[in-house]
Design a protein around this motif. Structure first.
Motif, PDB file in Angstrom:
ATOM      1  N   ARG A  53     -33.722 -11.945 -20.656  1.00  0.00           N
ATOM      2  CA  ARG A  53     -34.596 -11.163 -19.776  1.00  0.00           C
ATOM      3  C   ARG A  53     -34.173  -9.700 -19.748  1.00  0.00           C
ATOM      4  NH1 ARG A  53     -34.462 -15.581 -16.217  1.00  0.00           N
ATOM      5  NH2 ARG A  53     -32.769 -14.596 -15.031  1.00  0.00           N
ATOM      6  N   GLU A  54     -32.861  -9.483 -19.635  1.00  0.00           N
ATOM      7  CA  GLU A  54     -32.365  -8.105 -19.564  1.00  0.00           C
ATOM      8  C   GLU A  54     -32.607  -7.350 -20.857  1.00  0.00           C
ATOM      9  OE1 GLU A  54     -28.403  -5.372 -18.684  1.00  0.00           O
ATOM     10  OE2 GLU A  54     -28.244  -7.546 -18.492  1.00  0.00           O
ATOM     11  N   GLU A  63     -36.257  -6.451 -21.345  1.00  0.00           N
ATOM     12  CA  GLU A  63     -36.635  -5.382 -20.424  1.00  0.00           C
ATOM     13  C   GLU A  63     -36.101  -4.033 -20.899  1.00  0.00           C
ATOM     14  OE1 GLU A  63     -36.083  -4.115 -15.720  1.00  0.00           O
ATOM     15  OE2 GLU A  63     -35.700  -6.181 -16.335  1.00  0.00           O
TER      16      GLU A  63
END
Length: 209
Positions: free
Chosen positions: A182-183, A186
């Motif tokens: 996810r990081e 992003e």
């Protein structure tokens, strides 16, 4: 590794040696991108025409220097953390006990081998935003170098993302895997959008000058 010449680094990169690899190369490209931004800052500081931005640029240079040093460190660190992973891949896996030992070694080595390119991605995102300020406040005589620097940082960011994903692909800790992915997605999305904005701004200025 960075103490050797560019030719030695490229020779090692093109060889069948497991290091340096894509992660270290990404950090190196990101470092070059940050260095180009700093060059623009150094060419601007002391110029009467840009005196209003002098203090801002001095502060920006200090922050940029930290990112540059961090990326240089991560070139070395990526090689360091990949070696245990490479060793784990090469372990025998014939018996049940060997397979268990190999899997444990692999999963342990994966963590650090993933966190280093994730940190490279974070640094590249910071470097990209610094280029925005260099584009705004730096000498227009070197505006093309801001464009080159920011696109280098974007390439390094995308390269770091791929090096994260090839490791999380076989990570069994789903919670950690999902958090890291996810990081990095992003970071890549935000950083790439910013980098392209800055690059097109530079390109527009050059086209209309």
């Amino acid at each position: 590794m960075l103490d050797s010449s560019c030719n030695v680094f490229l020779d090692e990169l093109s060889s069948k040696s497991p290091v340096p690899g894509g992660g270290g190369a990404s950090a190196y490209v990101g470092a070059q991108g940050m260095a180009l931004g700093m060059m623009v800052g150094n060419l601007t500081i002391g110029k009467k025409k840009y005196q209003a931005f002098e203090q801002d640029l001095i502060e920006l240079q200090n922050k940029s220097s930290l990112i540059l040093e961090r990326l240089k460190f991560l070139v070395e660190e990526d090689a360091k953390v990949f070696l245990p992973l490479s060793k784990a891949y090469g372990m025998a896996a014939i018996t049940d006990n060997e397979r268990k030992t190999k899997d444990e070694a692999l999963q342990s080595a994966l963590i650090q081998a993933t966190l280093v390119p994730l940190e490279i991605a974070r640094c590249c995102c910071e470097a990209i935003e610094f280029h925005r300020e260099y584009a705004q406040k730096g000498t227009k005589l070197a505006i093309s170098d801001v464009g080159v620097g920011v696109i280098f940082c974007m390439a390094a960011l995308q390269g770091a993302k791929l090096n994260v994903l090839i490791n999380t692909k076989i990570m069994k800790d789903q919670e950690q895997k999902n958090r890291i992915e996810r990081e990095v997605h992003e970071l890549a999305e935000i950083g790439t959008k910013s980098a392209l904005e800055i690059f097109h701004q530079v390109e527009s200025e050059l086209s209309h000058s």
